[in-house]
Scaffold this active site. Sequence first.
Site, short mmCIF file in Angstrom:
data_model
loop_
_atom_site.label_atom_id
_atom_site.label_comp_id
_atom_site.label_asym_id
_atom_site.label_seq_id
_atom_site.Cartn_x
_atom_site.Cartn_y
_atom_site.Cartn_z
N ARG A 83 0.81 -1.22 0.00
CA ARG A 83 0.00 0.00 0.00
C ARG A 83 0.84 1.27 0.00
O ARG A 83 1.92 1.31 0.59
CB ARG A 83 -0.94 0.00 1.21
CG ARG A 83 -1.98 -1.11 1.14
CD ARG A 83 -2.68 -1.33 2.47
NE ARG A 83 -3.70 -2.37 2.34
CZ ARG A 83 -3.47 -3.68 2.45
NH1 ARG A 83 -2.24 -4.12 2.72
NH2 ARG A 83 -4.45 -4.55 2.30
N HIS A 108 -1.16 -2.48 -4.36
CA HIS A 108 -0.58 -3.32 -5.42
C HIS A 108 -0.58 -2.64 -6.79
O HIS A 108 -0.89 -3.26 -7.81
CB HIS A 108 -1.30 -4.66 -5.48
CG HIS A 108 -1.06 -5.54 -4.28
ND1 HIS A 108 0.08 -5.47 -3.51
CD2 HIS A 108 -1.84 -6.51 -3.71
CE1 HIS A 108 0.01 -6.35 -2.54
NE2 HIS A 108 -1.14 -7.00 -2.62
N HIS A 178 2.45 -12.77 -5.77
CA HIS A 178 1.36 -12.91 -4.80
C HIS A 178 0.79 -14.33 -4.81
O HIS A 178 -0.43 -14.52 -4.79
CB HIS A 178 0.26 -11.89 -5.11
CG HIS A 178 -0.56 -11.47 -3.94
ND1 HIS A 178 -1.41 -12.34 -3.28
CD2 HIS A 178 -0.67 -10.28 -3.30
CE1 HIS A 178 -2.02 -11.69 -2.31
NE2 HIS A 178 -1.58 -10.45 -2.28
N ASP A 262 -1.84 -9.87 8.09
CA ASP A 262 -1.65 -9.13 6.84
C ASP A 262 -0.66 -8.01 7.16
O ASP A 262 -0.99 -6.84 7.14
CB ASP A 262 -2.97 -8.58 6.30
CG ASP A 262 -2.82 -8.02 4.88
OD1 ASP A 262 -1.75 -8.20 4.27
OD2 ASP A 262 -3.78 -7.39 4.40
N GLU A 329 5.06 -12.66 0.68
CA GLU A 329 5.39 -11.69 -0.36
C GLU A 329 6.65 -10.93 0.02
O GLU A 329 6.62 -10.03 0.87
CB GLU A 329 4.23 -10.71 -0.55
CG GLU A 329 2.89 -11.37 -0.81
CD GLU A 329 1.73 -10.43 -0.53
OE1 GLU A 329 1.72 -9.31 -1.09
OE2 GLU A 329 0.83 -10.80 0.25
#
Length: 371
Positions: A83, A108, A178, A262, A329
């Site tokens: 982000r 992304h 991803h 996350d 990631e």
Amino acid sequence: MPAPTPHSSPFGHAPDGRPVECWRLESAAGVAAEILTYGGTLHALHVPDAAGRSASVVLSLPDVPAYAESPFFGALIGRYANRIGGARLLLDGRLHRLPANDRGHTLHGGPDGFHHRLWQAEPLPGALRLTLHSPDGDMGFPGALDVSATYSLGEDGTLALSFEARTDLPTVVNLTNHAYFNLAGAQADPPASGGQGAAGGGILRHMLRVDADGFLPVSTESIPWGPEQRVAGTPFDFTSPRALGDGLRAPDPQVKAADGYDHCWVLRPPAEPAVPRTAAVLHDPGSGRTMEVRTTEPGIQVYTANLLDGSLTGSGGRSYGPHDAVCLETQHLPDSPNRPEYPSTQLRPGEVLRSRTEFRFPHLAGGGEPS
């Protein structure tokens, strides 16, 4: 013996009607990777388990329309992974406004990021080189950017992803893949009892180690608050292997706000900047599969597929639910363009961005559980 050159087969058409190809790489270790030119997507990664039985360990979808509507399944991410707060960045005194596609922020690379692009494929011995040209102003980002992403498969079964990028104007770049991993086998039958979802019973029993002493706490909109926080004594401490389910059940406000993980872990500095070092090790006790992630990047975003809701059906006919997979990631830190204290993601004319991530499977050579 020279490494085999990948071969291709048709995989439908992109939304604009152009044909999509599926390229397959194979290794003597029994590992095989399938890569789509749409989104540079890792469509399948077949890996033998401890008993020699092969299964794909990434969640996949049956066709291009499903990938186009998915939350970045297996795709190459750019221009900026993760982000950018406020959908804006200031570079050399100039403000660049970006499209907001996640609660007022840019996620992304924006709604039409690299995950929706058709990449050009060049087969090489043991590798597939994908290239993409992103024009100046693409999704609001300055500079024309030329990117290459090379998937290579070693004889030992190591899948490597190497990025290079060049620009004609100052810009920011953060690239990753991803893939959604489930080492039990993405289409395996769920256990008779327990388990979270359809993909091999979920990843609650997967053991994870992350070579990081700090992580970035985030706001309710997933933007980092600021400096890293030490993981010691928190559900984010994976410095020794622990089951993902243990942390996912923790009554921690950071975990609860995201319905799981996350978050970006800040990796320990490498001994040599251009040489990949271990970032994470994932192990599935049921299958005996172990995956080691090595990277040159400073961070790793661990995402436990919190928003999968059963509406997506995989290539094998099973639906995908929360915690059916985990994304690892490798990348620079989120919102770096607005955080001068973070490692820089700036790229200037004459410079070359180089990044490499490797996915190794030590159990194929007799390696056991991570320690």
